[in-house]
Design a protein around this motif. Structure first.
Motif, short mmCIF file in Angstrom:
data_model
loop_
_atom_site.label_atom_id
_atom_site.label_comp_id
_atom_site.label_asym_id
_atom_site.label_seq_id
_atom_site.Cartn_x
_atom_site.Cartn_y
_atom_site.Cartn_z
N PRO B 239 -2.38 -0.64 6.85
CA PRO B 239 -2.46 -2.06 6.47
C PRO B 239 -2.56 -2.23 4.96
O PRO B 239 -2.91 -1.30 4.24
N GLN B 241 -4.71 -3.88 3.35
CA GLN B 241 -6.09 -3.83 2.87
C GLN B 241 -6.99 -3.35 3.99
O GLN B 241 -6.58 -3.30 5.15
N ASP B 242 -8.21 -2.98 3.62
CA ASP B 242 -9.17 -2.60 4.64
C ASP B 242 -9.40 -3.77 5.59
O ASP B 242 -9.35 -4.93 5.17
N LEU B 243 -9.63 -3.46 6.86
CA LEU B 243 -9.80 -4.51 7.87
C LEU B 243 -11.13 -4.36 8.59
O LEU B 243 -11.65 -3.26 8.74
N VAL B 338 -15.51 -0.73 8.92
CA VAL B 338 -14.24 -1.10 8.31
C VAL B 338 -13.16 -0.14 8.81
O VAL B 338 -13.43 1.00 9.17
N ILE B 339 -11.94 -0.65 8.88
CA ILE B 339 -10.77 0.20 9.13
C ILE B 339 -10.14 0.44 7.77
O ILE B 339 -9.54 -0.46 7.19
N PRO B 340 -10.28 1.65 7.19
CA PRO B 340 -9.72 1.88 5.85
C PRO B 340 -8.19 1.78 5.92
O PRO B 340 -7.58 2.28 6.86
#
Lengths: 485, 485
Positions: B239, B241-243, B338-340
């Protein structure tokens, strides 16, 4: 509240306390700069509940909350909820939970507003365009860590109550606040506090509202379910100290290779259909969905579900696992050649209804230990679940949701989306289980607020119109009749 | 040097320049506090070559080296070796390479001393007992990052030359220095500089000595081989950005899960005998070896080889892979959810003779891309080799090694261990390939110096006796006859 009392409220509402929404909304518009400044003051406090080094900031944040509620004339208490036990067996005082009461008219309903003022970690170097703890307005968006999650919504609730007060209008319902500082790490201490105050603070509460989530699109939303979250640490411990990978490489079983090995085996890709995949239940990847999501979120990222209904199901109804990172290994820029002696992976599994964190904890731990034991490694593995938050699901036919819908209709002139939330508001389920009260989630955050990630923001529009929504919701609540509940 | 010249040297040595070892050794003993202070000054400079933010410190370190050699009366040059290209396409000036010459008597042999003054990263919070850049003496050990690797050995060579000078004794051989500042990240720029100066600086050099390694035990050692090192970055980009893992978990293919998946598949445990294991060739684990290693290194860690010969083979003769860490994921204490969006694994493969970094680079990249492509992930993988250092192996029957053995015998009254090194001194192979000169490694570091890890140290004993060893070695070198070479 008996039927007689309900009738008398209805009478009162239709005469003395006729709802003067326009006057209240105008007051809010006129005070928006003041509201933004209040948010700036709160965002400036790095109230990161996951970092023990920031605990003094978190205590200070709770004091600011108590002070604000006192200034508004509330009956405020800062409740000591005990200590937190750290992994190294040391203890650390938990932030106090702040409660407040505005009005105690037995002839009115009583709403309890829940919110939190702790935040996720944030550093400029993570990729923020602005200093995360310095609220910065760009094109109508207020950027700062915690702006949307959950400081602006908490303030908006306070502004809503204050608007009635300043205009000398009676609150249509009694309002209580319960504001905590450990939400981001599992609401440590809050469940016990709710249990303890079940028959005191919560005894006269009729409804609980949570505004700790966001809309799905540009249309306002009401949230009727959330996923839970089980957060795990998997630590592999090997040599007594870090070792030079040239000098020792080839003669030691490296903890990092063990850890990555067991994680790799436990999280299969979407095209691996093997039953060893403990966590995933994934549909095929299809690019069409990306376009859908681009419209909905403006974030381009690789999605793998095919249909809109699948996408929403994967966000709301199915469990998922995320691996967040590894502590103890080399994570800086550069090329260090070290064999880390102790590495700790952090991953979490989002829970859905009928999943029990206690069962999940045992299954995950057993699975990882089983995979690890097959490696016959001389290293040691320790698996611990540090957050175990249950999912929550509500009945959208409850009059509370009708009240929310009516309030949204008044402020935004549209019907809301009825949505669920992929994220976790751990305490919603606890409120439901312990108090037996009805809970509604009434978000004011935007769909693109970037919670937990870089450049979190709250739009000025959502903040201000959200305050009006809360004002309208208080009025709608007062019109719920006992019979309807 | 012709036979006549050799004979005249032998004559000179036996009369005017009779080696007065005891006098020189006494001088060294009397000046040891001064030597420790010099080391303290050097260790105080955080000359971390892997961290671009520390580049000014690295430049300052090279200036200090040049200054010291100038004060000693050497003919010093600071050689500009150009710029370093960073992964983001920016460029950064490389630290200058410092060369110096002491003596240019055509009737004497010429020794070139190679060393480096850059260091590995170090932070107190990594688990150091003392501030890593503040040299601290505890029980005869001098703790500090770079103390053993390689600042004290470089200083010891300077002290050795200076001792002859101060006692007004002619140096038995001409001595040249070549000191660099990029060793820890692959000696960037040095190979080109050596090529360029092959027929100038190196034209009269007979032998090259490297003291950038350690003994195997308490017995002094001579090193005749080193492993190379190929250092890789494997970056998975997803992605933008982090999500938030609650909001998006289940709808994105997470880069971290892809990365861990491909690394897990590429580094099997010692009990997996599958051919997919690209890197490992491992013997069975056996606890008996732990006792052997405990005696040898005083570090308790899990070893998996059975026999002493196997252990040394795994340290010196076989390749190995180490996974050092992951950049971009959450690595701090706490529980960020967070999903990096972008994660970069760092791993390295130690090279042994007959391995070619170019081939290794292609094989590793192809293998990871092949494993990755099976996942059919929408994320992207980028594999790059940022260090590609070749292994080195010498002939221990060369008179250079006899000279080393005699010098050790004189100072320590024992025969040396002839050993190889699991670590990498990239430039030794380059020296050999480019200049065609004979190379010896004469370590003075202890077996337990903790290179690259926490609490690196150099013992005062090894530092001071090592200086004497270099003094004796200069004398032994002068006695090598042309015929013997």
């Amino acid at each position: 509240m008996n039927i007689g009392a309900s009738l008398s409220i209805l009478l009162v509402l239709s005469t003395v306390h006729a709802f003067q929404y326009n006057q209240l909304a105008q007051y809010v518009d006129e005070h928006q700069e003041e509201y933004v400044e209040a948010l700036r003051d709160w965002v400036a406090v790095e109230s990161d509940s996951s970092n023990v080094l920031r605990r003094p900031e978190l205590h200070r944040m709770m004091e600011m909350v108590a002070q604000k509620l006192q200034q508004m004339g509330g009956a405020v208490e800062s409740v000591d909820v005990g200590d937190q036990e750290l992994p190294d067996r040391q203890t650390l005082a938990l932030p106090k939970v702040v409660t407040a009461r505005f009005g105690s008219d037995p002839n009115k309903h009583t709403l309890c507003v829940y919110g939190h003022v702790d935040v996720q970690p944030a550093k400029l170097e993570d990729g923020w365009a602005t200093e995360p703890f310095n609220l910065t307005e760009i094109n109508g968006n207020l950027y700062g860590r915690g702006a949307s999650d959950n400081k602006a919504p908490v303030l908006a609730w306070m502004h809503a109550v204050e608007a009635y007060q300043k205009l000398s209008m009676a609150l249509p319902v009694n309002v209580k606040f319960i504001i905590e500082g450990m939400e981001e790490t599992g609401s440590n201490g809050l469940e016990a506090m709710i249990l303890a105050q079940k028959d005191t603070f919560f005894s006269d509460v009729d409804y609980i509202v949570v505004s700790d989530c966001g809309w799905l699109s540009r249309r306002p939303a009401i949230t009727y379910g959330t996923r839970g979250n089980c957060y795990f640490l998997a630590e592999v411990h090997g040599p007594k100290q870090d070792l030079h990978s040239g000098v020792y490489g080839g003669t030691v079983i490296e903890p990092m290779i063990d850890l990555i090995g067991i994680l790799g085996e436990s999280s299969a890709s979407q095209h691996q259909k093997k039953p060893l995949c403990l966590f995933f239940s994934l549909a095929e990847h299809n690019k069409t969905i990306i376009n859908f999501i681009k419209q909905r979120t403006s974030i381009v990222c690789p999605f793998f579900t095919v249909l809109k209904v699948d996408l929403l199901a994967h966000k709301w109804r199915y469990p998922t696992v995320s691996i967040h990172g590894i502590e103890g290994a080399f994570s800086d820029p550069g090329t260090k050649t070290v064999i880390p002696s102790k590495v700790c992976a952090k991953f979490s599994i989002r829970q859905v209804p009928n999943m029990d964190p206690t069962v999940v904890e045992k299954k995950v731990s057993d699975h990882l230990h089983s995979v690890f034991s097959k490696r016959q490694s001389p290293n040691t593995l320790k698996v611990s679940m540090v957050i175990g938050a249950k999912p929550w699901l509500a009945d959208i036919h409850h009059p509370l949701f009708e009240a929310g819908k009516a309030a949204i209709k008044r402020v935004f002139s549209v019907d809301p989306d009825f949505i669920r939330e992929g994220g976790t508001i751990p305490i919603s389920r606890t409120f439901q289980d312990v108090t037996g009260k009805s809970i509604i989630m009434l978000p004011i955050g935007g769909f693109d607020d970037g919670l937990h990630s870089q450049n979190e923001k709250m739009s000025r529009y959502n903040y201000i119109e959200g305050t009006k929504l809360f004002i309208a919701f208080l009025n709608e609540l007062s019109q719920i009749t006992e019979a309807a509940v």
